[in-house]
Enzyme design. Structure first.
Site, PDB file in Angstrom:
ATOM      1  N   GLY A  36     121.690  -0.889  74.592  1.00  0.00           N
ATOM      2  CA  GLY A  36     120.874   0.280  74.940  1.00  0.00           C
ATOM      3  C   GLY A  36     121.451   1.541  74.322  1.00  0.00           C
ATOM      4  O   GLY A  36     122.453   1.504  73.595  1.00  0.00           O
ATOM      5  N   ILE A  48     122.971   4.413  75.641  1.00  0.00           N
ATOM      6  CA  ILE A  48     124.340   4.805  76.022  1.00  0.00           C
ATOM      7  C   ILE A  48     125.286   3.605  75.901  1.00  0.00           C
ATOM      8  O   ILE A  48     126.437   3.733  75.478  1.00  0.00           O
ATOM      9  CB  ILE A  48     124.347   5.398  77.453  1.00  0.00           C
ATOM     10  N   ASP A  62     122.957  -8.367  76.872  1.00  0.00           N
ATOM     11  CA  ASP A  62     121.662  -7.692  76.947  1.00  0.00           C
ATOM     12  C   ASP A  62     120.553  -8.734  76.844  1.00  0.00           C
ATOM     13  O   ASP A  62     120.766  -9.819  76.286  1.00  0.00           O
ATOM     14  CB  ASP A  62     121.536  -6.653  75.797  1.00  0.00           C
ATOM     15  N   SER A  93     123.316   8.524  87.875  1.00  0.00           N
ATOM     16  CA  SER A  93     122.520   9.606  87.292  1.00  0.00           C
ATOM     17  C   SER A  93     122.506  10.830  88.195  1.00  0.00           C
ATOM     18  O   SER A  93     122.590  10.701  89.415  1.00  0.00           O
ATOM     19  CB  SER A  93     121.079   9.115  87.077  1.00  0.00           C
ATOM     20  N   TYR A 124     113.093   4.946  90.363  1.00  0.00           N
ATOM     21  CA  TYR A 124     114.249   4.862  89.452  1.00  0.00           C
ATOM     22  C   TYR A 124     115.435   5.579  90.090  1.00  0.00           C
ATOM     23  O   TYR A 124     116.522   5.010  90.227  1.00  0.00           O
ATOM     24  CB  TYR A 124     113.907   5.499  88.096  1.00  0.00           C
ATOM     25  N   LYS A 143     119.178   4.201  91.792  1.00  0.00           N
ATOM     26  CA  LYS A 143     120.544   4.660  91.491  1.00  0.00           C
ATOM     27  C   LYS A 143     121.279   5.002  92.798  1.00  0.00           C
ATOM     28  O   LYS A 143     122.453   4.691  92.972  1.00  0.00           O
ATOM     29  CB  LYS A 143     120.524   5.885  90.573  1.00  0.00           C
TER      30      LYS A 143
HETATM   31  C1  WQD Z   1     113.997  17.522  80.118  1.00  0.00           C
HETATM   32  C2  WQD Z   1     113.205  18.818  80.169  1.00  0.00           C
HETATM   33  C3  WQD Z   1     110.921  18.549  80.849  1.00  0.00           C
HETATM   34  C4  WQD Z   1     109.535  16.302  77.375  1.00  0.00           C
HETATM   35  C5  WQD Z   1     115.160  12.323  82.830  1.00  0.00           C
HETATM   36  C6  WQD Z   1     115.488  11.437  83.985  1.00  0.00           C
HETATM   37  C7  WQD Z   1     116.979  11.319  84.125  1.00  0.00           C
HETATM   38  C8  WQD Z   1     117.558  10.857  82.815  1.00  0.00           C
HETATM   39  C9  WQD Z   1     117.214  11.833  81.713  1.00  0.00           C
HETATM   40  C10 WQD Z   1     117.747   8.490  82.862  1.00  0.00           C
HETATM   41  C11 WQD Z   1     112.292  18.882  81.393  1.00  0.00           C
HETATM   42  C12 WQD Z   1     111.002  19.061  79.418  1.00  0.00           C
HETATM   43  C13 WQD Z   1     110.332  16.979  78.279  1.00  0.00           C
HETATM   44  C14 WQD Z   1     108.507  16.996  76.682  1.00  0.00           C
HETATM   45  C15 WQD Z   1     109.141  19.017  77.805  1.00  0.00           C
HETATM   46  N1  WQD Z   1     117.080   9.574  82.488  1.00  0.00           N
HETATM   47  N2  WQD Z   1     110.148  18.310  78.487  1.00  0.00           N
HETATM   48  N3  WQD Z   1     108.354  18.333  76.919  1.00  0.00           N
HETATM   49  O1  WQD Z   1     113.369  14.785  83.197  1.00  0.00           O
HETATM   50  O2  WQD Z   1     115.557  16.099  82.946  1.00  0.00           O
HETATM   51  O3  WQD Z   1     115.627  13.610  83.114  1.00  0.00           O
HETATM   52  O4  WQD Z   1     115.777  11.872  81.657  1.00  0.00           O
HETATM   53  O5  WQD Z   1     118.824   8.422  83.396  1.00  0.00           O
HETATM   54  O6  WQD Z   1     117.245  10.384  85.131  1.00  0.00           O
HETATM   55  O7  WQD Z   1     114.989  12.048  85.154  1.00  0.00           O
HETATM   56  O8  WQD Z   1     114.740  14.684  81.060  1.00  0.00           O
HETATM   57  O9  WQD Z   1     114.146  14.848  78.681  1.00  0.00           O
HETATM   58  O10 WQD Z   1     112.374  14.064  80.335  1.00  0.00           O
HETATM   59  O11 WQD Z   1     113.067  16.460  80.320  1.00  0.00           O
HETATM   60  O12 WQD Z   1     108.982  20.230  78.014  1.00  0.00           O
HETATM   61  O13 WQD Z   1     107.739  16.425  75.843  1.00  0.00           O
HETATM   62  O14 WQD Z   1     112.340  18.860  79.043  1.00  0.00           O
HETATM   63  O15 WQD Z   1     109.891  19.239  81.536  1.00  0.00           O
HETATM   64  O16 WQD Z   1     112.271  20.229  81.836  1.00  0.00           O
HETATM   65  P1  WQD Z   1     114.750  14.884  82.653  1.00  0.00           P
HETATM   66  P2  WQD Z   1     113.535  14.947  80.037  1.00  0.00           P
END
Ligand code: WQD
Length: 358
Positions: A13, A15, A34, A129, A156, A160
């Protein structure tokens, strides 16, 4: 002389593959496991090119105990495990909660039992997470490990939280189980070789892969989900951590678990796992840079770091998004001797260099 053989579940994966490289660089042997649910065997070739040697890989589904047990029979010299194998798409988990609970919990239960029954110390580093904190109250920002956990908004995130409870109860019940739970913020970027990186399935949910696919012309434009939040520029704030820095933290965590001595910490500041922490065999660390960045700052950072223009539009808020969260990583610095210091421009360039190879 090897420092010992580490089992790496979910090793191909995003990470997991970067952690595989850093464990080998640090002198550990690694057996990666995996089922290729969310990856493919090209990742193995990338790791081999980076480290300059063949990798040891076992294809298995960790949620199938018989299959998973065969890996332990083939590698009785495993001295520790890093557990990544889990489904991890927040939105998908809301549509398919039972798939998430079955896969993520059964894989974990199998790992703990198989490690516990190895007849020696069961050292487990768990991929947790920052979603376990939910939307922290302003007074808890930046977030430390003793911030209150909040009921997660997604199966999800709940998986965790449940996993941490299962692990801490296992530490209390089984005196050979020793655990380090690593709570990640937002992992981004790719290995500097551009031979491994993030491989989102379908339309990327996460911000940085969507940015790089837009820059590559695969997506027409980026939607910025909301600029009317209560933040300096109105867009959400996150703690974006370089995946290679994050991978190095896993090596430090394994090093810590491999220490023979078990010392009960003087100060126990995790209100949720006090009993487990009293055993001296339970550790929790927030892994972030300690710096918050807004979506718009990240977009501008990408443009200035790569020189690639990026078309973006302001769109409505995304349901479930929290407004702002970033880490206080001082405990990991103090106890693991680790910090994430790669400049964000270098991280964004690494993501772009990787995208150009796809
Ligand atoms: C980041 C920011 C969006 C896409 C998630 C999971 C977390 C971890 C990381 C697994 C937010 C904004 C996003 C886009 C945007 N995953 N955004 N346009 O939601 O903080 O975390 O991913 O472990 O558990 O919850 O990450 O990258 O989805 O979003 O504006 O097309 O970017 O609104 O503010 P998030 P993200």
């Amino acid at each position: 002389m090897s420092k010992g053989k580490i089992l790496l579940t979910g090793g191909t994966g995003f990470i997991g593959s970067h952690t595989w490289v850093e464990l080998l660089n640090a002198g550990y042997d690694v057996v990666g496991v995996d089922n290729f649910y969310n990856s493919n065997d090209k990742v193995l070739r990338g790791i081999e090119t980076i480290v300059g040697k063949k990798v040891v890989f076992e294809k298995a589904d960790c949620s199938n105990k018989e299959e998973f047990k065969k890996v332990f029979e083939a590698h009785p010299d495993i001295v520790g495990a890093v557990h990544f194998a889990a489904y991890k798409a927040v939105g998908e988990s809301i549509e398919k909660p039972l798939d998430y609970y079955r896969n993520n919990m059964v894989s974990l239960l199998n790992l703990i039992e198989l490690m516990r029954d190895c007849g020696k110390r069961a050292n487990i580093v768990f991929s947790s997470s920052a979603t376990v904190y939910g939307q922290p109250d302003k007074e808890h920002l930046p977030i430390s490990e003793n911030a209150p956990l909040k009921r997660s908004l997604s199966p999800y995130g709940k998986s965790k939280q449940m996993a941490e409870e299962i692990l801490s109860d296992s530490v209390i019940a089984y005196n050979n189980v020793k655990v380090c739970a690593l709570r990640y913020f937002n992992p981004i970027g790719a290995h500097p070789s551009a031979l491994i990186g993030e491989l989102p399935r379908g339309v990327p949910q996460n911000l940085v892969p969507f940015i790089t696919q837009t820059a590559a012309g695969i997506r027409d434009h980026l939607n910025v989900f909301g600029d009317d939040y209560n933040t300096p520029d109105g867009s959400c704030i996150r703690d974006y951590i370089y995946v290679v820095d994050l991978a190095k933290a896993h090596v430090k965590a394994i090093d810590k678990l491999m220490e023979e001595k078990v010392t009960v910490p003087e100060v126990i500041d995790e209100p949720t796992y006090v009993d487990a922490a009293k055993t001296g065999r339970w550790f929790v660390y927030n892994l972030g840079t300690g710096r918050g960045l807004s979506v718009l700052e990240l977009v501008r950072g990408f443009i200035s770091a790569t020189g690639v223009n990026l078309k973006y539009e302001i769109a409505p808020r995304r349901a479930g998004d929290i407004e702002q969260v970033w880490a206080d990583p001082s405990k990991a610095k103090r106890e693991l001797g680790w910090s994430a210091d790669t400049p964000i421009e270098d991280v964004l360039r690494s993501a772009w260099n990787w995208q150009k190879t796809l």
